[in-house]
Design an enzyme around this catalytic site. Sequence first.
Site, PDB file in Angstrom:
ATOM      1  N   GLU A 158       0.817  -1.215   0.000  1.00 23.99           N
ATOM      2  CA  GLU A 158       0.000   0.000   0.000  1.00 23.99           C
ATOM      3  C   GLU A 158       0.852   1.267   0.000  1.00 23.99           C
ATOM      4  O   GLU A 158       0.814   2.084   0.937  1.00 23.99           O
ATOM      5  CB  GLU A 158      -0.956  -0.022   1.192  1.00 23.99           C
ATOM      6  N   GLU A 311      -6.460  -7.925  -0.753  1.00 26.85           N
ATOM      7  CA  GLU A 311      -6.777  -7.971   0.677  1.00 26.85           C
ATOM      8  C   GLU A 311      -8.231  -7.591   0.898  1.00 26.85           C
ATOM      9  O   GLU A 311      -8.743  -6.660   0.255  1.00 26.85           O
ATOM     10  CB  GLU A 311      -5.930  -6.969   1.468  1.00 26.85           C
TER      11      GLU A 311
HETATM   12  C1  GLA Z   1      -4.111  -3.034   4.827  1.00 25.75           C
HETATM   13  C2  GLA Z   1      -2.687  -3.510   4.947  1.00 25.75           C
HETATM   14  C3  GLA Z   1      -2.549  -4.747   5.782  1.00 25.75           C
HETATM   15  C4  GLA Z   1      -3.379  -4.637   7.037  1.00 25.75           C
HETATM   16  C5  GLA Z   1      -4.805  -4.380   6.663  1.00 25.75           C
HETATM   17  C6  GLA Z   1      -5.731  -4.304   7.832  1.00 25.75           C
HETATM   18  O1  GLA Z   1      -4.792  -3.616   3.805  1.00 25.75           O
HETATM   19  O2  GLA Z   1      -2.105  -3.733   3.700  1.00 25.75           O
HETATM   20  O3  GLA Z   1      -1.195  -4.920   6.112  1.00 25.75           O
HETATM   21  O4  GLA Z   1      -2.894  -3.610   7.819  1.00 25.75           O
HETATM   22  O5  GLA Z   1      -4.871  -3.148   5.979  1.00 25.75           O
HETATM   23  O6  GLA Z   1      -7.059  -4.102   7.413  1.00 25.75           O
END
Ligand code: GLA
Length: 673
Positions: A158, A311
């Site tokens: 991210e 995710e």
């Molecule tokens: C993001 C991050 C993960 C985690 C999730 C929690 O997607 O990439 O590492 O922190 O949020 O929801």
Amino acid sequence: MNKQHLGLAPVMPREGLLFGADYNPEQWPRESWPDDVALMQEAGINLVTVGVFSWAQLEPAEGQWNFAWLDEVLNLLHAGGIKVSLATPTASPPPWLGKKYPQTLPVDADGHTLWYGSRNQFNPSSAKYREAAATITEKIAERYAHHPAVSMWHVGNELGQISYDDESACAFRRWLMDRHTSLDEVNRAWGTTFWSQQYSTWEEILPPRKAPYIGNPGQELDFKRFTSDQLVSLYRAERDIIRRHDSRHPVTTNMMGFFHGMDYFDLAAETDFVANDWYTDPGDRASWQLGALTHDLCRGLGDGRPWLLMESATSAVNWRPHNVAKEPGALRIDALSAVARGADGVCFFQFRQSAFGAERFHSAVVPLAGAKTRVFREAAALGAEMAQLGHLAGSSVPSRIAILFDWSSWWAAESAARPSAALKVMEQMLAYYRPLLRHGLNVEVVHPGSALERFDLVLLPNLFLLAQEHATVLKDYVAGGGHLLVGPFSAVADENAKLATGRFPEILADVLGVTGEEWLPLAEPVPVILTSPAAHLDANDTQARVWSEDLEVHGSNTRTLAYFGWGRLAGKPAATANPWGAGEAWYVGADLPSPALESLVMAAVGAAGIDVPVPQGLPEDVEAVERGGTLFLLNHGSATCSVELPGRYGTTTITLPPFGVKVLSQKTNRVYS
Ligand code: GLA
């Protein structure tokens, strides 16, 4: 044409749909790893992301390497038939890096350093950070490029960091030299004659650090672009290292949908396929609609190709103020919504719920209570269903409607000191999207520079900034028979956020047949009367609430579709349609509530000759999407709903229980579930 079209880049594995999770074995004793693999098999998991936050475990001190544990994990996963999305751990540098090289730490706009002890504490412009990130990426790529478990690469996590420090200031100046070629051009682009902001040397230029009053919009916009470019270049640097060691497997990174901090059209162009993180908010009944729009963006980012939901949550997250858990069945609905909208796989954050650390209250595939739980059972049932739907992998989601979106425009539109903070880009995007969603129409969110020929209708809900070349593309599109629907406060600024002189939107005046002279944010709602299409709507359904524009029609064939019913603009146009060449261009100069806007949007859909899958509209919580000859009907609500369908699915009324799903194949009339 980009590299994917030429078939040169590696693509996502295509033996069915992917189903997986982030796996962080470093948080658990090694004796439990074989059990984890067994549980993955039980859940139907075929892909796990590994190593995403493992820098300190892999390089506990500068130049000291420890790969034994990761070797063991990858071998176990391979033996268990689980593919690996191998991550570079560069989103969370170890404390030793920040301690020894404080210049790797980011500095905020107030001049405060953001310290280690969490994650993301890196400065995208720091040469030292880049060097350390490159070193560990090289080590990992070198060691695992030929490991049989590795099926894709996951760069960082991210991306979105920002820094206002001195090293970033130097990099910003270099970026400005590139973009504007001279200091005079920077002064011109930013309009620095305003408030005596003129720069006489490059060294005077700074990131937009905290200042006593409103900043320069051009400087702020360029700094956003610069930061985004720095992040893209971080991605590219790691990807290129990986590529030198492995030319077979695709490389990507996880995006965050409509994330404000980075231009994903630029990032997506550097990836082998688009991967995105989306977390439905179970506490917000309408959250799935933003999810649907986000999934449609993912397709647009990848020129219509399948993408990966990298995710999502099995149940509650831990980072909202109030973390509502998913209702039974919602895990499946959320996953299938992504699949219906073009995802070739669905993954969760994370496989095993953490017992310690900042995310210990975040749901996972295996909760702390273990595998004999509702969440695990639901995840495993979904795993089986994903295997059944494997034939959809690689199929497209045909969309005849495009919504144009541009990060630069979003940044510029929402800068400080604008006419109304109540007119918001994402709210307008959703307002124009919802009528399409309600009628089961597929949409793709694309960049204004995209080829538009494959679309019959193009919408610009609130595209504040429009480059001349993109305006020309839009005019040619309409002249050639396309249909265009332009929302309020659009096409009024150039690439430097400089407003056009003349009546707005000057750049599209001829194609729209209407222009305005004043933006008039509203203190109280104003009724808007629709003339065409004849809509019998309640007065409340047609009130502009925050925005109106003083417009005048000047095209000889321009029709007024709606006019203001009261106040200083009474009798003046609020919405128009203008024939132009072989097509038609529509304009809406107010924020209209859903029933009125729906009537205009659907009239534009009709004028564009688009077949409407659910003409009478879907119940509020129901989603209908067609992908690869398969129709997904998803009930996101807690009440039973019935949906009337046209005959091509061989059935007319379908009943959906709360959080229920029906997956129908057009060819076989088979109901999968
Ligand atoms: C993001 C991050 C993960 C985690 C999730 C929690 O997607 O990439 O590492 O922190 O949020 O929801």
